[in-house]
Design a protein around this motif. Structure first.
Motif, short mmCIF file in Angstrom:
data_model
loop_
_atom_site.label_atom_id
_atom_site.label_comp_id
_atom_site.label_asym_id
_atom_site.label_seq_id
_atom_site.Cartn_x
_atom_site.Cartn_y
_atom_site.Cartn_z
N MET A 14 0.82 -1.23 0.09
CA MET A 14 0.13 -0.08 0.08
C MET A 14 0.92 1.15 -0.03
SD MET A 14 -3.15 1.21 2.36
CE MET A 14 -3.64 -0.50 2.86
N ASP A 15 0.63 2.02 -0.73
CA ASP A 15 1.24 3.52 -0.89
C ASP A 15 1.28 4.17 0.64
OD1 ASP A 15 1.79 6.53 -1.36
OD2 ASP A 15 1.63 5.99 -3.36
N CYS A 58 -10.95 7.97 -13.94
CA CYS A 58 -10.70 8.63 -12.59
C CYS A 58 -11.95 9.21 -12.15
CB CYS A 58 -9.42 9.70 -12.50
SG CYS A 58 -7.89 8.77 -12.86
N VAL A 109 -1.64 6.56 1.04
CA VAL A 109 -3.12 5.75 1.11
C VAL A 109 -3.34 5.39 2.56
CG1 VAL A 109 -4.52 4.16 0.35
CG2 VAL A 109 -3.05 5.23 -1.18
N GLN A 110 -4.53 5.84 3.05
CA GLN A 110 -5.06 5.10 4.70
C GLN A 110 -5.86 4.04 4.40
OE1 GLN A 110 -6.80 8.64 6.58
NE2 GLN A 110 -4.88 9.58 6.88
N THR A 111 -6.69 3.92 3.42
CA THR A 111 -7.69 2.94 3.23
C THR A 111 -7.38 2.38 1.79
OG1 THR A 111 -9.58 4.21 2.52
CG2 THR A 111 -9.11 3.40 5.01
N ASP A 112 -7.56 1.19 1.35
CA ASP A 112 -7.46 0.49 0.04
C ASP A 112 -8.50 -0.62 0.16
OD1 ASP A 112 -6.90 -0.17 -2.48
OD2 ASP A 112 -4.93 -0.97 -2.16
N TYR A 113 -9.59 -0.51 -0.74
CA TYR A 113 -10.48 -1.51 -0.95
C TYR A 113 -11.18 -1.44 -2.40
CZ TYR A 113 -13.83 2.05 0.62
OH TYR A 113 -14.67 3.19 0.95
N THR A 114 -11.76 -2.48 -2.54
CA THR A 114 -12.59 -2.55 -3.83
C THR A 114 -14.02 -2.45 -3.23
OG1 THR A 114 -11.01 -4.11 -4.85
CG2 THR A 114 -13.20 -4.01 -5.68
#
Length: 81
Positions: free
Chosen positions: A1-2, A38, A5-10
């Protein structure tokens, strides 16, 4: 994860074509969709800061009109404040 980025989900659209944002910190968002796919979400407040409402402006106009017609109370003594 970058690192930024605090959260990453689909996420996916539900049956009514709605998208849910998990843990959203704001109620309203401005949505911008770009041709490249985008999507940008910017948090928004519905009340613009430092703006006087139409109701308040109307009341101020009435107060000034009353003052010009001589409809005013005696001056208040605010020296103790």
């Amino acid at each position: 994860m970058d690192a930024m980025v605090q959260t990453d989900y689909t996420a996916h659209l539900d049956a009514k074509n709605r998208l849910t944002i998990r843990g959203a910190k704001y109620v309203y968002y401005q949505v911008k969709e770009y041709a490249n796919g985008c999507i940008l979400l910017e948090p928004r407040e519905l009340v613009r800061p430092k703006e006087i409402s139409q109701r308040t402006l109307k009341m101020m106009d009435e107060a000034v009109a009353n003052l010009k017609q001589g409809k005013a109370s005696a001056p208040l003594d605010l020296s103790e404040f």
